[in-house]
Scaffold this motif. Structure first.
Motif, PDB file in Angstrom:
ATOM      1  N   LEU A  50     -11.346  -7.126  -5.972  1.00  8.96           N
ATOM      2  CA  LEU A  50      -9.965  -6.697  -6.827  1.00  8.96           C
ATOM      3  C   LEU A  50      -8.814  -7.273  -6.106  1.00  8.96           C
ATOM      4  O   LEU A  50      -8.971  -7.907  -4.650  1.00  8.96           O
ATOM      5  CB  LEU A  50      -9.700  -5.344  -7.019  1.00  8.96           C
ATOM      6  CG  LEU A  50     -11.038  -4.694  -7.953  1.00  8.96           C
ATOM      7  CD1 LEU A  50     -10.886  -3.411  -7.989  1.00  8.96           C
ATOM      8  CD2 LEU A  50     -11.364  -5.461  -9.015  1.00  8.96           C
ATOM      9  N   TYR A  51      -7.658  -7.534  -6.822  1.00  5.82           N
ATOM     10  CA  TYR A  51      -6.305  -7.790  -6.042  1.00  5.82           C
ATOM     11  C   TYR A  51      -5.353  -6.759  -5.765  1.00  5.82           C
ATOM     12  O   TYR A  51      -5.198  -5.781  -6.744  1.00  5.82           O
ATOM     13  CB  TYR A  51      -5.697  -8.857  -6.921  1.00  5.82           C
ATOM     14  CG  TYR A  51      -6.322 -10.212  -6.978  1.00  5.82           C
ATOM     15  CD1 TYR A  51      -6.020 -11.258  -6.030  1.00  5.82           C
ATOM     16  CD2 TYR A  51      -7.434 -10.322  -7.819  1.00  5.82           C
ATOM     17  CE1 TYR A  51      -6.835 -12.493  -6.102  1.00  5.82           C
ATOM     18  CE2 TYR A  51      -8.154 -11.686  -8.074  1.00  5.82           C
ATOM     19  CZ  TYR A  51      -7.656 -12.693  -7.192  1.00  5.82           C
ATOM     20  OH  TYR A  51      -8.326 -14.074  -7.374  1.00  5.82           O
ATOM     21  N   ALA A  52      -4.660  -6.891  -4.754  1.00  5.00           N
ATOM     22  CA  ALA A  52      -3.423  -6.056  -4.551  1.00  5.00           C
ATOM     23  C   ALA A  52      -2.525  -6.772  -5.023  1.00  5.00           C
ATOM     24  O   ALA A  52      -2.448  -7.853  -5.150  1.00  5.00           O
ATOM     25  CB  ALA A  52      -3.275  -5.632  -3.075  1.00  5.00           C
ATOM     26  N   TYR A  53      -1.137  -6.134  -5.446  1.00  2.00           N
ATOM     27  CA  TYR A  53      -0.052  -6.725  -6.108  1.00  2.00           C
ATOM     28  C   TYR A  53       1.182  -6.254  -5.292  1.00  2.00           C
ATOM     29  O   TYR A  53       1.354  -5.206  -4.920  1.00  2.00           O
ATOM     30  CB  TYR A  53      -0.040  -6.418  -7.548  1.00  2.00           C
ATOM     31  CG  TYR A  53      -1.186  -6.906  -8.448  1.00  2.00           C
ATOM     32  CD1 TYR A  53      -1.256  -8.219  -9.002  1.00  2.00           C
ATOM     33  CD2 TYR A  53      -2.251  -6.135  -8.649  1.00  2.00           C
ATOM     34  CE1 TYR A  53      -2.431  -8.689  -9.555  1.00  2.00           C
ATOM     35  CE2 TYR A  53      -3.550  -6.480  -9.214  1.00  2.00           C
ATOM     36  CZ  TYR A  53      -3.620  -7.785  -9.726  1.00  2.00           C
ATOM     37  OH  TYR A  53      -4.723  -8.153 -10.329  1.00  2.00           O
ATOM     38  N   LYS A  54       2.086  -7.547  -5.417  1.00  2.01           N
ATOM     39  CA  LYS A  54       3.407  -7.228  -4.978  1.00  2.01           C
ATOM     40  C   LYS A  54       4.402  -7.475  -6.012  1.00  2.01           C
ATOM     41  O   LYS A  54       4.149  -8.746  -6.568  1.00  2.01           O
ATOM     42  CB  LYS A  54       3.792  -7.954  -3.433  1.00  2.01           C
ATOM     43  CG  LYS A  54       3.159  -7.254  -2.502  1.00  2.01           C
ATOM     44  CD  LYS A  54       3.525  -7.745  -1.010  1.00  2.01           C
ATOM     45  CE  LYS A  54       3.228  -6.915   0.106  1.00  2.01           C
ATOM     46  NZ  LYS A  54       3.489  -7.733   1.483  1.00  2.01           N
ATOM     47  N   VAL A  55       5.464  -6.899  -6.311  1.00  4.70           N
ATOM     48  CA  VAL A  55       6.299  -7.247  -7.450  1.00  4.70           C
ATOM     49  C   VAL A  55       7.651  -7.142  -7.076  1.00  4.70           C
ATOM     50  O   VAL A  55       7.979  -6.080  -6.447  1.00  4.70           O
ATOM     51  CB  VAL A  55       6.263  -5.974  -8.633  1.00  4.70           C
ATOM     52  CG1 VAL A  55       7.129  -6.194  -9.694  1.00  4.70           C
ATOM     53  CG2 VAL A  55       4.759  -6.091  -9.246  1.00  4.70           C
ATOM     54  N   LYS A 155      -3.258   3.022  -4.054  1.00  4.12           N
ATOM     55  CA  LYS A 155      -2.082   3.029  -3.238  1.00  4.12           C
ATOM     56  C   LYS A 155      -0.990   2.328  -4.040  1.00  4.12           C
ATOM     57  O   LYS A 155      -0.950   1.327  -4.341  1.00  4.12           O
ATOM     58  CB  LYS A 155      -2.359   2.212  -2.018  1.00  4.12           C
ATOM     59  CG  LYS A 155      -3.162   3.083  -0.823  1.00  4.12           C
ATOM     60  CD  LYS A 155      -3.075   2.127   0.425  1.00  4.12           C
ATOM     61  CE  LYS A 155      -3.822   0.961   0.654  1.00  4.12           C
ATOM     62  NZ  LYS A 155      -4.188   0.369   1.653  1.00  4.12           N
ATOM     63  N   GLN A 156       0.355   2.840  -3.742  1.00  2.00           N
ATOM     64  CA  GLN A 156       1.590   2.327  -4.460  1.00  2.00           C
ATOM     65  C   GLN A 156       2.555   2.561  -3.503  1.00  2.00           C
ATOM     66  O   GLN A 156       2.781   3.828  -2.813  1.00  2.00           O
ATOM     67  CB  GLN A 156       1.688   2.962  -5.738  1.00  2.00           C
ATOM     68  CG  GLN A 156       2.598   2.199  -6.657  1.00  2.00           C
ATOM     69  CD  GLN A 156       2.754   2.512  -8.020  1.00  2.00           C
ATOM     70  OE1 GLN A 156       2.106   3.696  -8.249  1.00  2.00           O
ATOM     71  NE2 GLN A 156       3.272   1.675  -8.829  1.00  2.00           N
ATOM     72  N   SER A 157       3.556   1.727  -3.325  1.00  2.00           N
ATOM     73  CA  SER A 157       4.823   1.544  -2.526  1.00  2.00           C
ATOM     74  C   SER A 157       6.026   1.183  -3.657  1.00  2.00           C
ATOM     75  O   SER A 157       5.699   0.158  -4.106  1.00  2.00           O
ATOM     76  CB  SER A 157       4.989   1.257  -1.248  1.00  2.00           C
ATOM     77  OG  SER A 157       4.511   0.148  -1.058  1.00  2.00           O
ATOM     78  N   TYR A 173       4.546  -2.499  -4.605  1.00  2.00           N
ATOM     79  CA  TYR A 173       3.156  -2.656  -3.965  1.00  2.00           C
ATOM     80  C   TYR A 173       2.190  -1.904  -4.699  1.00  2.00           C
ATOM     81  O   TYR A 173       2.402  -0.601  -4.947  1.00  2.00           O
ATOM     82  CB  TYR A 173       2.834  -2.643  -2.535  1.00  2.00           C
ATOM     83  CG  TYR A 173       1.640  -2.779  -1.991  1.00  2.00           C
ATOM     84  CD1 TYR A 173       0.939  -3.973  -1.577  1.00  2.00           C
ATOM     85  CD2 TYR A 173       0.658  -1.551  -1.924  1.00  2.00           C
ATOM     86  CE1 TYR A 173      -0.308  -3.801  -1.044  1.00  2.00           C
ATOM     87  CE2 TYR A 173      -0.729  -1.790  -1.508  1.00  2.00           C
ATOM     88  CZ  TYR A 173      -1.122  -2.747  -1.209  1.00  2.00           C
ATOM     89  OH  TYR A 173      -2.265  -2.977  -0.939  1.00  2.00           O
ATOM     90  N   TYR A 174       1.039  -2.273  -4.920  1.00  2.00           N
ATOM     91  CA  TYR A 174       0.142  -1.744  -5.999  1.00  2.00           C
ATOM     92  C   TYR A 174      -1.299  -2.265  -5.674  1.00  2.00           C
ATOM     93  O   TYR A 174      -1.558  -3.311  -5.504  1.00  2.00           O
ATOM     94  CB  TYR A 174       0.569  -1.976  -7.473  1.00  2.00           C
ATOM     95  CG  TYR A 174      -0.426  -0.989  -8.441  1.00  2.00           C
ATOM     96  CD1 TYR A 174      -0.147   0.275  -8.540  1.00  2.00           C
ATOM     97  CD2 TYR A 174      -1.353  -1.843  -9.179  1.00  2.00           C
ATOM     98  CE1 TYR A 174      -0.811   0.974  -9.395  1.00  2.00           C
ATOM     99  CE2 TYR A 174      -2.147  -1.141  -9.953  1.00  2.00           C
ATOM    100  CZ  TYR A 174      -2.098   0.474 -10.189  1.00  2.00           C
ATOM    101  OH  TYR A 174      -2.630   1.005 -11.116  1.00  2.00           O
ATOM    102  N   PHE A 175      -2.128  -1.290  -5.498  1.00  2.00           N
ATOM    103  CA  PHE A 175      -3.595  -1.415  -5.342  1.00  2.00           C
ATOM    104  C   PHE A 175      -4.533  -0.463  -5.906  1.00  2.00           C
ATOM    105  O   PHE A 175      -4.106   0.854  -5.656  1.00  2.00           O
ATOM    106  CB  PHE A 175      -4.250  -1.640  -4.028  1.00  2.00           C
ATOM    107  CG  PHE A 175      -5.643  -1.872  -4.059  1.00  2.00           C
ATOM    108  CD1 PHE A 175      -6.294  -3.236  -4.201  1.00  2.00           C
ATOM    109  CD2 PHE A 175      -6.567  -0.780  -3.617  1.00  2.00           C
ATOM    110  CE1 PHE A 175      -7.713  -3.469  -4.339  1.00  2.00           C
ATOM    111  CE2 PHE A 175      -8.014  -1.372  -3.711  1.00  2.00           C
ATOM    112  CZ  PHE A 175      -8.301  -2.587  -3.984  1.00  2.00           C
TER     113      PHE A 175
END
Length: 211
Positions: A50-55, A155-157, A173-175
């Motif tokens: 899967l992917y982690a994301y940064k927005v 996980k989220q920040s 940030y989101y996974f």
């Protein structure tokens, strides 16, 4: 069993607000999509597929305090987030945890989360920056429920500050690994519309937030 510890390491708060100043995109982050003034990057996680994301982006018409109030308000979230089945905060001996059940479309099972989160407003070089950190957490008082899949890796920040006008500059940030038998390609495909639609819903929720 991990002891319930509500404090996140100081370094994680610093890393989150640091991304507002200088996005950290080395090490394989790739441009994923752009929408509503936000740029979304993703990073492949070998272990889960899967992917982690940064927005990165902002809401030009929502102040940082408003964004934080909306994001932290669990009761209000039940009104604007159509995927919430159940959501509440519960106090235990060592601190508070959040229980959150998310609706999934038939024939998939719903997912649920038990997580801890912490919000701090920080003074960074004379400017106020809000940072919210959250992660999944296992405690025996919240056992898994039959027919619902427990998400063990979340996980989220989030970091928010003023854009210098009437709006906010935002980093997220989101996974999330929803587990179960959903193929990773399907989860990755769903994220293409899921992340932008969350941002859209959040912006609408800010505008309608009851004062």
């Amino acid at each position: 069993m991990e002891q319930l510890n509500l404090s996140f390491p100081e370094q994680l708060f610093q890393e989150a607000w640091g991304e507002l100043e200088e996005p950290a995109l080395d090490g394989g982050w790739e441009l994923f999509t752009e929408c509503m003034g936000f740029t979304i990057y993703r990073l492949y996680d070998q272990q889960s597929g899967l992917y982690a994301y940064k927005v990165f982006g902002g809401f030009s018409d929502c102040s940082p305090q408003l964004c934080v109030d909306v994001y932290m308000d669990l009761e209000y979230r039940k009104q604007w987030d159509q995927y919430v089945k159940e959501l509440y905060e519960k106090e235990y001996e060592k601190g508070k945890v959040i229980y959150w059940e998310v609706k999934y479309p038939f024939p998939l099972s719903n997912r649920d989360y038990v997580c801890v989160r912490e919000c701090r407003d920080l003074d960074v070089a004379g400017q106020k920056v809000w940072v919210i950190l959250a992660k999944s957490f296992a405690i025996p008082q919240c056992p898994e429920k039959p027919g619902i899949i427990r998400v063990g890796s979340y996980k989220q920040s989030v970091a928010i500050k003023s854009d210098g006008k009437n709006g906010s500059k935002v980093f997220m940030y989101y996974f999330d690994n929803p587990g179960g038998m959903i193929p990773s390609w399907l989860i990755n495909w769903a994220a293409k519309s899921g992340v932008p639609s969350f941002l859209q819903d959040m912006q609408k929720a800010c505008k309608k937030y009851p004062q």
